[in-house]
Design a protein around this motif. Structure first.
Motif, mmCIF file in Angstrom:
data_model
loop_
_atom_site.group_PDB
_atom_site.id
_atom_site.type_symbol
_atom_site.label_atom_id
_atom_site.label_comp_id
_atom_site.label_asym_id
_atom_site.label_seq_id
_atom_site.Cartn_x
_atom_site.Cartn_y
_atom_site.Cartn_z
ATOM 1 N N LYS A 3 37.843 31.482 29.281
ATOM 2 C CA LYS A 3 37.775 32.884 29.673
ATOM 3 C C LYS A 3 36.824 33.623 28.739
ATOM 4 N N THR A 4 35.873 34.324 29.319
ATOM 5 C CA THR A 4 34.929 35.090 28.505
ATOM 6 C C THR A 4 35.315 36.562 28.521
ATOM 7 N N THR A 5 34.975 37.230 27.466
ATOM 8 C CA THR A 5 35.239 38.654 27.385
ATOM 9 C C THR A 5 33.916 39.398 27.301
ATOM 10 N N GLY A 6 33.962 40.666 27.536
ATOM 11 C CA GLY A 6 32.750 41.469 27.472
ATOM 12 C C GLY A 6 32.343 41.954 28.846
ATOM 13 N N LEU A 7 31.238 42.619 28.863
ATOM 14 C CA LEU A 7 30.731 43.195 30.103
ATOM 15 C C LEU A 7 29.719 42.263 30.752
ATOM 16 N N THR A 8 29.706 42.262 32.069
ATOM 17 C CA THR A 8 28.705 41.488 32.801
ATOM 18 C C THR A 8 27.414 42.291 32.872
ATOM 19 N N GLY A 9 26.356 41.636 33.301
ATOM 20 C CA GLY A 9 25.080 42.317 33.446
ATOM 21 C C GLY A 9 25.150 43.461 34.443
ATOM 22 N N ASN A 10 25.843 43.263 35.541
ATOM 23 C CA ASN A 10 25.969 44.327 36.535
ATOM 24 C C ASN A 10 26.756 45.517 36.001
ATOM 25 N N GLN A 11 27.784 45.249 35.194
ATOM 26 C CA GLN A 11 28.540 46.346 34.604
ATOM 27 C C GLN A 11 27.677 47.139 33.615
#
Length: 88
Positions: A3-11
């Motif tokens: 599981k990764t955390t953080g924001l995606t590029g689209n976000q």
């Protein structure tokens, strides 16, 4: 599955879009409200990061940079035509 955390590029792009919109509203409709302009300053570093990341992951970096430069030139020409001025 990891599981990764953080924001995606689209976000990140959405955050940059919203903060840039707040900045433009502050610049043209409420120039006396400083915090609108300050919030808008978040957009540039996010967009710059996304462009750098796009250049890193593309197969043809020169073509990618050329496309970005062409888009920037087109946007400036449109801005000059609609404002009737070369000054910002």
């Amino acid at each position: 599955m990891q599981k990764t955390t953080g924001l995606t590029g689209n976000q990140l792009k959405l955050i940059a879009l919203l903060t840039m919109t707040v900045d433009h509203i502050g610049a043209y409709m409420f120039p006396h409200i400083l915090w609108l302009r300050i919030v808008g300053r978040i957009a540039y570093p996010i967009f710059a990061y996304m462009i750098a990341e796009g250049c890193f992951y593309t197969r043809r970096p020169r073509r990618y940079i050329g496309s970005m430069a062409a888009l920037a030139l087109l946007c400036q020409v449109v801005y000059f035509v609609f404002t009737g001025s070369v000054y910002m």
